[in-house]
Design a protein around this motif. Sequence first.
Motif, PDB file in Angstrom:
ATOM      1  N   CYS A 604      43.564  -1.614 140.488  1.00 51.49           N
ATOM      2  CA  CYS A 604      43.738  -2.411 139.278  1.00 51.49           C
ATOM      3  C   CYS A 604      42.542  -2.180 138.355  1.00 51.49           C
ATOM      4  N   PRO A 605      42.736  -1.517 137.210  1.00 51.76           N
ATOM      5  CA  PRO A 605      41.644  -1.398 136.234  1.00 51.76           C
ATOM      6  C   PRO A 605      41.312  -2.758 135.652  1.00 51.76           C
ATOM      7  N   SER A 606      40.014  -2.994 135.488  1.00 53.00           N
ATOM      8  CA  SER A 606      39.552  -4.263 134.927  1.00 53.00           C
ATOM      9  C   SER A 606      38.311  -3.973 134.097  1.00 53.00           C
ATOM     10  N   GLY A 607      38.502  -3.803 132.786  1.00 55.01           N
ATOM     11  CA  GLY A 607      37.394  -3.434 131.928  1.00 55.01           C
ATOM     12  C   GLY A 607      36.865  -2.062 132.303  1.00 55.01           C
ATOM     13  N   ASP A 608      35.562  -1.972 132.527  1.00 51.88           N
ATOM     14  CA  ASP A 608      34.963  -0.712 132.969  1.00 51.88           C
ATOM     15  C   ASP A 608      34.877  -0.621 134.488  1.00 51.88           C
ATOM     16  N   SER A 609      35.617  -1.503 135.176  1.00 53.22           N
ATOM     17  CA  SER A 609      35.618  -1.505 136.637  1.00 53.22           C
ATOM     18  C   SER A 609      37.008  -1.166 137.148  1.00 53.22           C
ATOM     19  N   LEU A 610      37.066  -0.854 138.417  1.00 51.77           N
ATOM     20  CA  LEU A 610      38.334  -0.626 139.096  1.00 51.77           C
ATOM     21  C   LEU A 610      38.317  -1.426 140.387  1.00 51.77           C
ATOM     22  N   VAL A 611      39.268  -2.341 140.518  1.00 47.12           N
ATOM     23  CA  VAL A 611      39.383  -3.162 141.721  1.00 47.12           C
ATOM     24  C   VAL A 611      40.335  -2.445 142.668  1.00 47.12           C
ATOM     25  N   ILE A 612      39.861  -2.167 143.858  1.00 52.28           N
ATOM     26  CA  ILE A 612      40.614  -1.375 144.828  1.00 52.28           C
ATOM     27  C   ILE A 612      40.928  -2.265 146.017  1.00 52.28           C
ATOM     28  N   ALA A 613      42.199  -2.515 146.241  1.00 50.95           N
ATOM     29  CA  ALA A 613      42.631  -3.322 147.388  1.00 50.95           C
ATOM     30  C   ALA A 613      42.871  -2.387 148.570  1.00 50.95           C
ATOM     31  N   THR A 614      42.043  -2.531 149.598  1.00 50.05           N
ATOM     32  CA  THR A 614      42.177  -1.706 150.793  1.00 50.05           C
ATOM     33  C   THR A 614      42.657  -2.562 151.947  1.00 50.05           C
ATOM     34  N   GLN A 615      42.883  -1.960 153.065  1.00 52.13           N
ATOM     35  CA  GLN A 615      43.368  -2.684 154.234  1.00 52.13           C
ATOM     36  C   GLN A 615      42.299  -3.609 154.808  1.00 52.13           C
ATOM     37  N   LYS A 616      41.026  -3.416 154.411  1.00 47.19           N
ATOM     38  CA  LYS A 616      39.941  -4.257 154.939  1.00 47.19           C
ATOM     39  C   LYS A 616      39.318  -5.157 153.879  1.00 47.19           C
ATOM     40  N   GLY A 617      39.851  -5.140 152.670  1.00 54.50           N
ATOM     41  CA  GLY A 617      39.297  -5.981 151.628  1.00 54.50           C
ATOM     42  C   GLY A 617      39.245  -5.253 150.302  1.00 54.50           C
ATOM     43  N   LEU A 618      38.531  -5.852 149.338  1.00 50.15           N
ATOM     44  CA  LEU A 618      38.439  -5.305 147.995  1.00 50.15           C
ATOM     45  C   LEU A 618      37.138  -4.532 147.824  1.00 50.15           C
ATOM     46  N   SER A 619      37.250  -3.379 147.177  1.00 55.86           N
ATOM     47  CA  SER A 619      36.084  -2.637 146.732  1.00 55.86           C
ATOM     48  C   SER A 619      36.159  -2.534 145.219  1.00 55.86           C
ATOM     49  N   VAL A 620      35.013  -2.701 144.557  1.00 61.40           N
ATOM     50  CA  VAL A 620      34.962  -2.656 143.099  1.00 61.40           C
ATOM     51  C   VAL A 620      33.966  -1.592 142.687  1.00 61.40           C
ATOM     52  N   ILE A 621      34.446  -0.646 141.851  1.00 61.15           N
ATOM     53  CA  ILE A 621      33.573   0.431 141.390  1.00 61.15           C
ATOM     54  C   ILE A 621      33.453   0.359 139.876  1.00 61.15           C
ATOM     55  N   LYS A 622      32.367   0.913 139.362  1.00 61.16           N
ATOM     56  CA  LYS A 622      32.193   1.087 137.927  1.00 61.16           C
ATOM     57  C   LYS A 622      32.711   2.467 137.568  1.00 61.16           C
ATOM     58  N   THR A 623      33.762   2.498 136.724  1.00 63.41           N
ATOM     59  CA  THR A 623      34.399   3.791 136.442  1.00 63.41           C
ATOM     60  C   THR A 623      33.597   4.652 135.482  1.00 63.41           C
ATOM     61  N   ASP A 624      32.600   4.073 134.824  1.00 68.75           N
ATOM     62  CA  ASP A 624      31.744   4.881 133.963  1.00 68.75           C
ATOM     63  C   ASP A 624      30.549   5.452 134.726  1.00 68.75           C
ATOM     64  N   GLN A 625      30.563   5.295 136.027  1.00 63.50           N
ATOM     65  CA  GLN A 625      29.467   5.763 136.869  1.00 63.50           C
ATOM     66  C   GLN A 625      29.965   6.857 137.811  1.00 63.50           C
ATOM     67  N   SER A 626      29.166   7.874 137.992  1.00 63.63           N
ATOM     68  CA  SER A 626      29.555   8.969 138.894  1.00 63.63           C
ATOM     69  C   SER A 626      29.136   8.629 140.318  1.00 63.63           C
TER      70      SER A 626
END
Length: 985
Positions: A604-626
């Motif tokens: 789920c994109p959320s602003g400049d972040s991406l919320v990733i629902a995995t089998q063990k929970g949520l991971s949130v990354i900054k999509t403007d970051q390598s």
Amino acid sequence: MKVPTCLLSILFILLVGLAPAELPAQSFAYRNYYTEDGLPSSEVYQIAQDLQGYIWLATDNGVSRFDGYEFLNFTKVDGLPDNTIFNIDVDHDGHVWFLGFNNQLAYYDPASELIVPYAHNEVISRTPELRPVKRDFTVLENHQVALSLINSGIHIIDSGGHIQNPMPSEEIGKHGFRRVGDTWLYYSNYYGSAQKDDQQEIYVLPDTSFHLKGQELINTRTSYRSFAKLSDGTELLAIANVLFIIDPAQKTNHFQVFPHQILQIFISQSQDVWLGFRSGGALRTRLRDNQLKTLGSYFDGQSIIPTLEDREGNLWFGSLGNGIHMVPNVDISAYQKVELGGIDPKTMVTCPIPGGNTLVANFKSEVSLLTPQGVKDTYRFHPTQGCATYDLWYDTLGDQVWLATPCHGIEPFYVGGIQVIPQDANYIIPINTDTLLFLKTGATTSMSFANRRTREWDQIQFPDEFSRYGGGHPLDSGGIILTSRKGLFYVDIDKPSYTSLKGLHPFFGRRLKDILPHPEGGYWISSGEDGLLYYSSDTLFPLNRTHGLPSDNIQTMAWQGNTLWVGTKSGLTGVHFKSRLQGFTLSHLTTKTGLLSNEINHVCPSGDSLVIATQKGLSVIKTDQSYRNPTLPYIYLNRVRLNGTEKSVREPLKIRNENHTLQISYTGLAFKNQGEVNYRYKLEPYDGFWTETQETNVQYTSLPPGAYTFRVTAQNNDGVWSTQEASLKLHVPTPIRQTWWFISLVSLAIVAGFVGILRYRLNQQTRRNDLENKILSYRNRALTQQMNPHFIFNSLNSIQRYILNHDSKASFTYLGKFAKLMRQTLDMSLLAEVPLSEELKTLEIYLQLEVLRTKDHVKYYIEVEEDVEADLIQIPPMIIQPYVENAIWHGLMPKEGGGQVRIHCSASQKHLTIVVSDDGVGLSHHPPKSTDTPKHHSRGMHLTQERLKALSELYKNEMTSETKELRLPDGASGGTQVTIKIPLS
């Protein structure tokens, strides 16, 4: 004496001080290593990385070297000065130094792979000032060692074992230091009296010093000091739970008080300030306006002491009692059950809402509001049963969220001030600005249309053709494209009707998951077995594992800017487009990067972040970051074994044994890979191509002669191969038998041998021919001897006598036997061998003639033992008759009254034995000279002996005849015996 672990822990805590309190906690994905994984102890005092890239750990049970696969542990048995090691330092030569609880030093030598005691440990032992418990140490050039001691200050031991004191003032008696890069940070605590106001800290830099008054200090007598230096020159000094921020340029200082005792300050490459606390976990901060601003807190309740950032950017945290934690990426936030307020993190769906927040829901009726600061609110919309949430959609018209669930009759509710409207459906598809489509699957498939403004509803029923929808998208024509387990369908809402589109392309008949429009036109369609397909009116483009996707089982898709995020069961992939399909790059995120799980359920994109629902929970990354890993693995050869014998990995290997087994093991230091490193190796020129594997060893057997180079390299978690290789040169000498000079000699020897054999065979053949001719000559002469004129004359005289005496019967008998003897003798003369039985028959005819001729003066007996197979045994023809003839004419005829001759045949396993014996006058009798008898005797014996000799030489089997005189009991001559031995082979 062994110090109990509990006392060591108490001692270390006294060094670092005491302080209660708690800090708010966040989380990130990290890997724990405990004693079950091979760590020697769960109490870790320091972490360091050597010049080769290995991770070293100091514990209360020795030290350990970690390569990403296993822990190689060292104790006093291996050369450590003590099993309790508080400090580690790496010198410029790559030696890893250890300072033990007993204030003794040792270092690990990478060349010999051994622990070496410090040459001047005795100086430390016999110097009282160096015996108190240490604060810190560092190794300078030329193996000079600087020790920081609690009660006696800093001392430097040079390479010659001499002790120096580098502090310039005698006033500073109790001091310590930390070396940060090329800067040495000194401090001293001085007490003027017992009053707290008289206490002061003197903080000494190379060119200046600061006096920190007692009212600013807390518990300085038992506090552990920690130092750090930021890239802008700002110095940080921690004393107890107070952090001093010192600006050397401005000569000012500020301080902050924390609720926990500060055990360590660590500065990361990104200039984050990490504080490790006693029972307070770790705090991530950033210096802004002379104050540390909190970015997150981690490892709640643990005592975090050592921290290390390795060359890949992984952060390593050591603890007192909880082992070590390796964090692949601190910039990827993680929310598991604790961080999500206790809700189950499995099978979650997400929905972005304004303000950078995200609504998350699971299959157990739980909905939460996730903000950048964490979970703010949670609501359970069905308290008695778990109702799954299949889909969420934020409606901008009413600032509300629609929730698709199979449960009926759920009233709207609020989460974090956002209204949530449940609807009995599986999927939500916006048709236009006014209408939403709710898909419901079951025994039949229903489509419910809701007007977002008027809340009016309409419904269409279809048979169960569309069960298990994957997704849908409206078309400008008013119809809808739907994906399902049975393929792709077009639904005409106006009629209503549906049409299968699998005839347009085989992919459209697959088990499809979802459909998304491309921002520049066309659609991306995902499947559960064939990856992705881009479809437009003029373009078909597949994207699957052959193009770099980690899996063809696509779970979810989402667009964010020019990036298509693709979730699979093997991680998350970003497809970054430049423009439409005119070039794209891929990036991969997995647990090696910092995700909680590789099994992605929803993105789920959320602003400049991406919320990733995995089998063990949520991971949130900054999509403007390598999140790419620029570090390539170091790789080393660990062990080389030849036929089970250890060989050096640093020297070329010469393999002398032609039949050999070569085993080579290697390790790539890629800690993000967490023990799953990809390797490729090649033995040049034996291997024509690289072999890829995750095994850390390879085996070769019976390599042919030649010079070889074994090369192996490793891959980092982003799939980039290291340019640095580990290599080993091998040489298998050419066996002597394969050298040119040996081959030449052998060739000459073969030619010479062939010529020799040829000559030998020619000589043998010539000799054989000579022998055969000689035998033939002897046989003919024997025939001549058998048919000599005397025998024929005497036989004819005997026949004439019978005729004159009118004894026709006797004459006919004699004449018949004589004719038969002549015929058999002529027949046998043509053969090289005859059966023994035939030889004896011919001999018996001869004896019968002699009996008739001598008028019964001679009697004979022929005896053949039962085990002698006379019909099968072959012997040379006419070999017995000469001896019988000699027995008659030279043994019996001179004897008055005549005598008898006996022929006895017996056989053993190897020989046939023929004994011709008579009871005549014997060998010692010398008859008067006559015209023929002596010559006859001499000629017959000589021919037979020569013939036997020639036969022996021809057949390589010795044939013998032995003559001896028989004696009576009184010593008188009893006759003659001749023994003939003929080999049965």
